[in-house]
Design a protein around this motif. Structure first.
Motif, PDB file in Angstrom:
ATOM      1  N   GLY A 429       7.980  -2.028   6.292  1.00 42.59           N
ATOM      2  CA  GLY A 429       6.541  -2.152   6.325  1.00 42.59           C
ATOM      3  C   GLY A 429       5.871  -0.984   5.646  1.00 42.59           C
ATOM      4  O   GLY A 429       6.526  -0.104   5.064  1.00 42.59           O
ATOM      5  N   SER A 430       4.572  -0.991   5.714  1.00 43.59           N
ATOM      6  CA  SER A 430       3.799   0.091   5.109  1.00 43.59           C
ATOM      7  C   SER A 430       2.528   0.309   5.918  1.00 43.59           C
ATOM      8  O   SER A 430       2.020  -0.613   6.559  1.00 43.59           O
ATOM      9  CB  SER A 430       3.448  -0.237   3.657  1.00 43.59           C
ATOM     10  N   ILE A 431       2.044   1.532   5.894  1.00 43.62           N
ATOM     11  CA  ILE A 431       0.783   1.899   6.538  1.00 43.62           C
ATOM     12  C   ILE A 431      -0.240   2.021   5.422  1.00 43.62           C
ATOM     13  O   ILE A 431      -0.143   2.915   4.576  1.00 43.62           O
ATOM     14  CB  ILE A 431       0.926   3.210   7.322  1.00 43.62           C
ATOM     15  N   SER A 432      -1.191   1.131   5.396  1.00 43.39           N
ATOM     16  CA  SER A 432      -2.070   1.021   4.230  1.00 43.39           C
ATOM     17  C   SER A 432      -3.271   1.954   4.282  1.00 43.39           C
ATOM     18  O   SER A 432      -3.942   2.139   3.286  1.00 43.39           O
ATOM     19  CB  SER A 432      -2.569  -0.426   4.083  1.00 43.39           C
ATOM     20  N   ASP A 433      -3.566   2.543   5.432  1.00 44.89           N
ATOM     21  CA  ASP A 433      -4.758   3.387   5.556  1.00 44.89           C
ATOM     22  C   ASP A 433      -4.392   4.684   6.259  1.00 44.89           C
ATOM     23  O   ASP A 433      -4.460   4.796   7.473  1.00 44.89           O
ATOM     24  CB  ASP A 433      -5.854   2.645   6.324  1.00 44.89           C
ATOM     25  N   PHE A 434      -3.972   5.657   5.477  1.00 43.81           N
ATOM     26  CA  PHE A 434      -3.640   6.951   6.068  1.00 43.81           C
ATOM     27  C   PHE A 434      -4.006   8.036   5.064  1.00 43.81           C
ATOM     28  O   PHE A 434      -4.034   7.812   3.857  1.00 43.81           O
ATOM     29  CB  PHE A 434      -2.149   7.025   6.417  1.00 43.81           C
ATOM     30  N   LYS A 435      -4.296   9.227   5.569  1.00 40.48           N
ATOM     31  CA  LYS A 435      -4.715  10.321   4.703  1.00 40.48           C
ATOM     32  C   LYS A 435      -3.524  11.104   4.176  1.00 40.48           C
ATOM     33  O   LYS A 435      -3.474  11.489   3.019  1.00 40.48           O
ATOM     34  CB  LYS A 435      -5.664  11.244   5.464  1.00 40.48           C
ATOM     35  N   GLU A 488      -5.014   2.525  16.250  1.00 42.78           N
ATOM     36  CA  GLU A 488      -4.597   1.271  15.636  1.00 42.78           C
ATOM     37  C   GLU A 488      -4.617   1.429  14.121  1.00 42.78           C
ATOM     38  O   GLU A 488      -5.659   1.339  13.480  1.00 42.78           O
ATOM     39  CB  GLU A 488      -5.508   0.121  16.073  1.00 42.78           C
ATOM     40  N   PHE A 489      -3.451   1.664  13.533  1.00 46.28           N
ATOM     41  CA  PHE A 489      -3.329   1.757  12.093  1.00 46.28           C
ATOM     42  C   PHE A 489      -3.048   0.362  11.526  1.00 46.28           C
ATOM     43  O   PHE A 489      -2.342  -0.442  12.146  1.00 46.28           O
ATOM     44  CB  PHE A 489      -2.176   2.691  11.704  1.00 46.28           C
ATOM     45  N   PRO A 490      -3.555   0.055  10.341  1.00 41.97           N
ATOM     46  CA  PRO A 490      -3.219  -1.233   9.708  1.00 41.97           C
ATOM     47  C   PRO A 490      -1.797  -1.193   9.147  1.00 41.97           C
ATOM     48  O   PRO A 490      -1.564  -0.684   8.050  1.00 41.97           O
ATOM     49  CB  PRO A 490      -4.265  -1.360   8.594  1.00 41.97           C
ATOM     50  N   ILE A 491      -0.869  -1.688   9.921  1.00 43.53           N
ATOM     51  CA  ILE A 491       0.538  -1.696   9.517  1.00 43.53           C
ATOM     52  C   ILE A 491       0.891  -3.088   8.989  1.00 43.53           C
ATOM     53  O   ILE A 491       0.687  -4.087   9.681  1.00 43.53           O
ATOM     54  CB  ILE A 491       1.454  -1.328  10.698  1.00 43.53           C
ATOM     55  N   GLU A 492       1.384  -3.143   7.774  1.00 43.07           N
ATOM     56  CA  GLU A 492       1.801  -4.401   7.171  1.00 43.07           C
ATOM     57  C   GLU A 492       3.321  -4.506   7.256  1.00 43.07           C
ATOM     58  O   GLU A 492       4.037  -3.594   6.848  1.00 43.07           O
ATOM     59  CB  GLU A 492       1.339  -4.480   5.717  1.00 43.07           C
ATOM     60  N   ILE A 493       3.797  -5.642   7.770  1.00 45.18           N
ATOM     61  CA  ILE A 493       5.236  -5.866   7.937  1.00 45.18           C
ATOM     62  C   ILE A 493       5.696  -6.890   6.913  1.00 45.18           C
ATOM     63  O   ILE A 493       5.078  -7.952   6.742  1.00 45.18           O
ATOM     64  CB  ILE A 493       5.555  -6.363   9.359  1.00 45.18           C
ATOM     65  N   GLY A 494       6.782  -6.579   6.214  1.00 51.61           N
ATOM     66  CA  GLY A 494       7.328  -7.513   5.244  1.00 51.61           C
ATOM     67  C   GLY A 494       7.938  -8.731   5.919  1.00 51.61           C
ATOM     68  O   GLY A 494       8.499  -8.641   7.009  1.00 51.61           O
ATOM     69  N   ASN A 495       7.825  -9.874   5.271  1.00 47.13           N
ATOM     70  CA  ASN A 495       8.387 -11.119   5.792  1.00 47.13           C
ATOM     71  C   ASN A 495       9.903 -11.099   5.652  1.00 47.13           C
ATOM     72  O   ASN A 495      10.436 -10.843   4.572  1.00 47.13           O
ATOM     73  CB  ASN A 495       7.796 -12.312   5.031  1.00 47.13           C
ATOM     74  N   GLU A 496      10.612 -11.351   6.743  1.00 47.96           N
ATOM     75  CA  GLU A 496      12.073 -11.390   6.678  1.00 47.96           C
ATOM     76  C   GLU A 496      12.565 -12.572   5.857  1.00 47.96           C
ATOM     77  O   GLU A 496      13.614 -12.499   5.219  1.00 47.96           O
ATOM     78  CB  GLU A 496      12.660 -11.488   8.087  1.00 47.96           C
TER      79      GLU A 496
END
Length: 747
Positions: A429-435, A488-496
């Motif tokens: 996954g990735s965290i799309s909004d972080f400093k 609550e960070f916007p974490i995007e998870i890749g589709n398995e």
């Protein structure tokens, strides 16, 4: 320092780096990646099922390079897609050395229709590969849909051997006639632009035919197909003057390659190269009007492509060949048995082979490709149904190769997007909004019977990869950033699984009187069989949260209860400091490595019933819902992440007691344990008063032969009469496919 239950992800990184750098000093790392390419074959108990039955499947994941079972991946992804390509069932199967199995029950919620069983490993997604098997499911409780009436026009397509009709030379041209539903027999003739007949043409039951033509430069040619009420006209491909004709004659021991150049390429030289899905296996400089043999023993088995190019590397012609034996099985019935009679089977196969075995009632609609014909289908863009291989001659299969496109892309690969699960499952996954992701770590927690905690670092772009052991039932995982568990960070998870699939060819389900009678009979038998099926009790226990090793436990009922969590720590949990200031939401761990007053070197990890929480969340939680608290006051290592300690809070029922975590919830799909052998058979007669309407008499998905190569097993027939099929699929230790079919009659 203690070390957490962390499966070493480094091994997978080392594996991938090895794949990329296998050829030391090579400028083409993609070649070593292709050498590890996998494919899948699945043996199912039936491709024609009704609701109430169970689909059983045995898995073979094998290397395209060697043909042998592959130990690279430990998990198979399997989906059942409806006619629209939408998944209606998804699961994962545990693999061991390329072998596994699974099953799922078809409930009455399934609608009648054509479905597709697809399967692949995570590693195969790098090449966009997957196995596909059409499956028909009938729901007898639904009203059958009416078939559309009307004519289906015949389509005629032409495939010159090598791709071009070359002027002034003899050209072999393959014809294929078909409708949207079937292959068609056709008759007709080839004529010139002046209407002069060149030759007659016919196609057989598979839709294939061929003819030889020596065209003149600049001329046009047509095919005229006879129809009962007239004719249809089809244009042949244009004649090419600056092309090279490629003809391949297949004999038992060699391929004889003949090149014929058009007038525009006379007296030129070029390159003939033979490649397989991984590598170039032969390359030589030749005259473009030459002929030469290539011994089969000097080539690897399986799919190969012959490429003819000029000296500048421009492709002039290409053609597919298959270096291997095409095995066809007869439908001869070799024994007859009575109902409820013991059937002993003994067959000889190559020693040390991996096999699966099924014995089931045979219906004419139940058709699946065997392992041998699967290898043919796996290399072409538009695979053929099993019915084609049952009807096709070896000449038809040779024509299929001329008419087919090479499936395996040869694009360069200098990076790997999907790592193989060598020992465990992966979530990316990735965290799309972080400093700033410097020193940022993320935690995955999976509460339940298979309670797990995984921690890893986030890279500079906000990406992360965590590994975990997939539980054997559906679960919920929680992701949180350590130190910001309450944010609550916007974490995007890749589709398995794959996001989408290319469109599949769909055929209409045709109901005739025999099929309707079969469906009614099977439905009644299946209902009776399910009524007498003895279900096994579920041995899984209620979810538990294990005790951490080395933790000190405080059971709050053994102490005076205080109104807040803060007061509880201040009064008697001395290993942890907390400020009396109610606006200070921090815990300070007095570890064995540092004095109490020293500022912490690393983060603390806090859990409530296995879910990561922030200090603020837990300090505001009711202490009366907490049964006990565990404290580890020493540095704790989760792989690359070091913690100053762990505090784990547990409610009475391990159910969060109404707490709503802000950690990101992710669904964790169950995995089927496909590595422990499970045999399905009736080794003893049922009681005379108990009906026996089994149609699957024997199923063993994991069979390994010993040095003798003898496969022996036995089972009892049921009350079902008719023709039964004994089917054995597998692969030898040398990578050769095994496909055996035998039939017997029950009266």
């Amino acid at each position: 320092m203690r070390y957490g239950n962390f499966i070493n992800f480094t091994q997978q990184v080392i594996l991938t780096v090895g794949l990329l750098t296998f050829h030391a000093g090579s400028s083409q790392p993609e070649k070593s990646i292709k050498n590890a390419r996998e494919d899948v074959y699945i043996h199912v108990n039936s491709t024609d099922l009704i609701v109430g039955e169970t689909l059983h499947y045995a898995v073979f994941v094998y290397s395209l390079q060697t043909g042998r079972c592959s130990g690279l991946s430990s998990i198979l992804y399997l989906e059942l897609l409806n006619a629209k390509g939408t998944p209606v069932y998804q699961t994962k199967v545990r693999l061991k050395e390329g072998r596994g199995y699974g099953e799922f029950f078809l409930s009455s919620l399934f609608s009648t229709g054509n479905y597709h069983l697809v399967a692949y490993t995570r590693w195969m997604k790098n090449f966009h590969d997957f196995f596909i098997q059409p499956v028909t499911i009938i729901n007898p409780y639904e009203k059958p849909g009416l078939e559309a009436q009307g004519t289906d026009n015949v389509e005629l397509r032409f495939y010159p051997e090598g791709g071009a009709i070359v002027a002034g030379t003899k050209n072999r041209v393959i014809i294929r006639s078909s409708t949207s539903q079937t292959k068609e027999k056709t008759t007709g003739r080839i004529v010139s632009a002046l209407g002069e007949k060149i030759c007659d043409i016919t196609t057989n039951i598979t839709g294939f035919g061929e003819f030889i033509i020596s065209p003149e430069a600049g001329q046009k040619y047509q095919a005229i197909v006879d129809k009962g009420d007239g004719f249809e006209f089809y244009d042949l491909p244009d004649v090419c003057e600056r092309c090279v004709g490629l003809n391949v004659k297949d004999s038992p021991n060699e391929y004889f390659i003949r090149l014929q150049s058009g007038l525009g390429l006379a007296n030129r030289t070029g390159i003939v190269e033979i490649i397989n899905p991984q590598n170039s296996v032969m390359k030589r400089k030749v005259d473009l009007t030459s002929s030469f043999p290539v011994l089969k023993k000097d080539l690897p088995g399986g799919f190969l492509k012959i490429i003819v190019s000029n000296e500048s590397g421009d492709v002039l012609n290409e053609r597919l060949i298959f270096n291997g034996k095409i095995k066809k099985n007869s439908g001869q019935i070799f024994e007859t048995y009575s109902t409820r009679e013991k059937v002993p089977i003994a067959l000889e196969v190559p020693a040390n082979s991996d096999l699966s075995i099924s014995v089931s009632k045979q219906y004419r609609y139940n058709r699946q490709n065997n392992f041998s014909t699967h290898l043919l289908n796996a290399g072409i863009v538009d695979p053929e149904p099993s019915a084609f291989y049952e009807e096709a001659t070896l000449d038809d299969i040779a024509r299929l190769l001329i008419a087919s496109q090479w499936k395996y892309a040869n694009e360069d690969m200098d990076s790997v997007k999907f790592l193989p699960e060598v020992r465990s499952d992966l979530v990316e996954g990735s965290i799309s909004d972080f400093k700033d992701s410097t020193n940022m770590a993320i935690c995955l927690s999976i509460p339940g019977e298979d309670y797990q905690i995984r921690v890893t670092e986030v890279d500079g772009r906000g990406n992360f990869t965590l590994n975990y052991i997939t539980p054997q039932r559906k679960s919920t995982g929680f992701l949180a950033i350590i130190g910001d568990e309450g944010t609550e960070f916007p974490i995007e998870i890749g589709n398995e699984f794959y996001d989408s699939y290319p469109p599949f060819v769909e055929n209409t389900i045709k109901y005739d009187s025999l099929r309707i009678a079969n469906v009614i009979e099977r439905s009644i038998n299946n209902q009776i069989e399910n009524a007498y099926y003895l279900s096994q009790s579920d041995s899984l226990n209620a979810k538990t949260i294990p005790q951490f090793a080395g933790f000190k436990t405080y059971r709050l009922d053994d102490y005076t209860r205080f109104p807040t969590i803060r007061d509880t720590f201040i009064e008697y949990i001395l290993e942890v400091g907390v400020s009396k200031n109610e606006s200070d939401y921090n815990f300070y761990m007095k570890t064995t490595d540092s004095p109490f007053e020293k500022a912490p070197d690393f983060q603390l990890l806090l859990f409530l019933d296995g879910v990561p929480v922030s200090a603020k969340e837990i300090l505001e939680f009711s202490p009366y819902a907490i049964e006990h608290i565990e404290v580890l006051n020493e540095k704790y290592s989760f792989g690359p992440v070091i913690l100053d300690g762990i505090i784990s809070f547990h409610t009475y029922n391990n159910d969060l007691a109404g707490f709503e975590p802000k950690a990101r919830r992710i669904p964790i799909l169950e995995i089927q344990d496909g590595i422990n052998r499970k045999q399905l058979s009736a080794n003893n007669k049922r009681g005379e008063r108990i009906p026996d309407w089994r149609e699957l008499l024997y199923w063993d998905p994991l069979v390994n032969t010993d040095s003798t190569g003898i496969v022996s097993f036995e089972f009892f027939t049921s009350d079902v009469v008719g023709t039964f099929e004994v089917r054995i699929e597998g692969v030898t230790n040398d990578g050769e496919p095994i496909s055996i079919k035998r039939y017997f009659q029950v009266e």
